[in-house]
Design a protein around this motif. Sequence first.
Motif, mmCIF file in Angstrom:
data_model
loop_
_atom_site.group_PDB
_atom_site.id
_atom_site.type_symbol
_atom_site.label_atom_id
_atom_site.label_comp_id
_atom_site.label_asym_id
_atom_site.label_seq_id
_atom_site.Cartn_x
_atom_site.Cartn_y
_atom_site.Cartn_z
ATOM 1 N N UNK A 11 0.826 -1.214 0.000
ATOM 2 C CA UNK A 11 0.000 0.000 0.000
ATOM 3 C C UNK A 11 0.852 1.252 0.000
ATOM 4 N N UNK A 12 0.243 2.328 -0.465
ATOM 5 C CA UNK A 12 0.764 3.676 -0.320
ATOM 6 C C UNK A 12 -0.249 4.478 0.487
ATOM 7 N N UNK A 13 0.198 5.598 1.024
ATOM 8 C CA UNK A 13 -0.696 6.601 1.585
ATOM 9 C C UNK A 13 -0.802 7.744 0.575
ATOM 10 N N UNK A 14 -2.031 8.096 0.201
ATOM 11 C CA UNK A 14 -2.258 9.075 -0.851
ATOM 12 C C UNK A 14 -2.015 10.509 -0.386
ATOM 13 N N UNK A 15 -1.625 11.405 -1.317
ATOM 14 C CA UNK A 15 -1.535 12.827 -1.006
ATOM 15 C C UNK A 15 -2.918 13.477 -1.058
ATOM 16 N N UNK A 20 -7.968 15.308 -6.983
ATOM 17 C CA UNK A 20 -8.199 16.631 -7.571
ATOM 18 C C UNK A 20 -7.118 17.074 -8.549
ATOM 19 N N UNK A 21 -5.935 16.457 -8.518
ATOM 20 C CA UNK A 21 -4.833 16.934 -9.350
ATOM 21 C C UNK A 21 -5.189 16.895 -10.832
ATOM 22 N N UNK A 27 -15.812 19.112 -12.302
ATOM 23 C CA UNK A 27 -16.025 18.234 -11.142
ATOM 24 C C UNK A 27 -15.107 18.581 -9.969
ATOM 25 N N UNK A 28 -14.294 19.632 -10.117
ATOM 26 C CA UNK A 28 -13.268 19.901 -9.112
ATOM 27 C C UNK A 28 -13.856 20.169 -7.728
ATOM 28 N N UNK A 29 -14.961 20.894 -7.679
ATOM 29 C CA UNK A 29 -15.553 21.219 -6.383
ATOM 30 C C UNK A 29 -16.374 20.072 -5.799
ATOM 31 N N UNK A 30 -16.682 19.083 -6.628
ATOM 32 C CA UNK A 30 -17.547 17.994 -6.177
ATOM 33 C C UNK A 30 -16.787 16.746 -5.776
ATOM 34 N N UNK A 31 -15.570 16.578 -6.260
ATOM 35 C CA UNK A 31 -14.834 15.349 -5.994
ATOM 36 C C UNK A 31 -14.239 15.350 -4.586
ATOM 37 N N UNK A 139 -8.116 9.846 -10.334
ATOM 38 C CA UNK A 139 -7.284 9.077 -9.409
ATOM 39 C C UNK A 139 -6.300 8.201 -10.165
ATOM 40 N N UNK A 140 -6.768 7.526 -11.193
ATOM 41 C CA UNK A 140 -5.883 6.640 -11.946
ATOM 42 C C UNK A 140 -4.775 7.412 -12.640
#
Length: 400
Positions: A11-15, A20-21, A27-31, A139-140
């Motif tokens: 596993x990793x821990x996400x930033x 949003x990157x 969709x930026x305000x909704x994700x 995300x992908x």
Amino acid sequence: MDYSLIDADGHYYEPDDCFSRHIEARYRDATVQVRRGADGLGRVFLGGRRTFMSVMPGDYASAPGALQGLFMGEVADGFTHREVINAKDHPEFTHRAARLALMDTQGVEATLMLPTLAVAVEQDMVGDVELTYASLRAFNRWLEEDWGYSAQNRIFAVPMLSLLDLDQAMAELRRVLDAGARLVHLRPGPVGGRSPAHPDLDPFWAAVAEAGVPVVFHVSNSGYNLAYGTLWSEDPANPSHLQSPLQWALCNTERPIVDTLTALTLHNLFGRHPNVRVVSIENGSNWVRPLLKNVDKAAALGRRGPALGGSLPARPSEVLAEHLWVCPFPEDDVRDLITVLGPERVLFGSDYPHPEGLRHPADFVGLLEGCDEVTTRRVLRGNIAELLGIPDRRPAARPA
């Protein structure tokens, strides 16, 4: 041992910006968004709502393997956090180069890399299909950028897919395959009120079978707090860190994966798509033996009922066992699982660096004590190497 390990559960821990990157502007305000308070902790929101994973999991986490003693019978004082860390202080949990260097010291040649946050947020978006796919696409793309689908043929990140909408699922499947994905992930559980093995979804299963890409079902928030918790006096709005004992028993452990594999089998997915391979990761394995018995019994009892996916074989359990690979918990009876599924279908996984996993990936080796050398090598590297399509290099012969 004269070979290194291949870990099926890393596993990793996400930033904060993993969703949003690369999100499309509309969709930026909704994700999924992270808002940081004065205490430095990141609270996770979807739009204006807190999510099931209410705090960024890497901000306040127990150290790798901190709960190993509890689950493996060495600690008796309950479920407590020990050795609390912040993932930002450990670049090996958040950056590819540092992880590769750590793997060298651990004797780990290669590892699958799976989400920590992202497996818990799809349920929060399930009512908005367009937002779901925009968020998973974003995300992908982050995943490809930061970790890669086959970095140095050692780190194999697994992209997130959903079957809520077939056309969008197919488009993202084709995109991640073109980008080099070796496996893809679906969350366990029903999909928008239907079975993931429904014949309407056959184009997806035909595509992964043709590509030779296994489908991973990793423990997730599968929406079972709504499906089961409300029927048993539980609050479905409880966040991840406030799940009750009954919610852990009914909603977050074995039931989603058992239900999913039962549906894939009894809706005859493997009969229609004999080349599909499915992998269960971080769902444990104590359920495997009773599941195989139960699908045969259910098929016999329901033989006069409708057959959604077509007629079943005499022993559906044998078909399921041919198509299923399982990564057990360290506290499970690994040797019994080998007896049930065979040594070709069992995978080593450390869950590193999560607290409920192993402190050191090589700690898994002791769970195979008494197994022959061929079986041990299969579990520790050969089986997952075959699924990934990478050579299982044999050590050079020792001089006489």
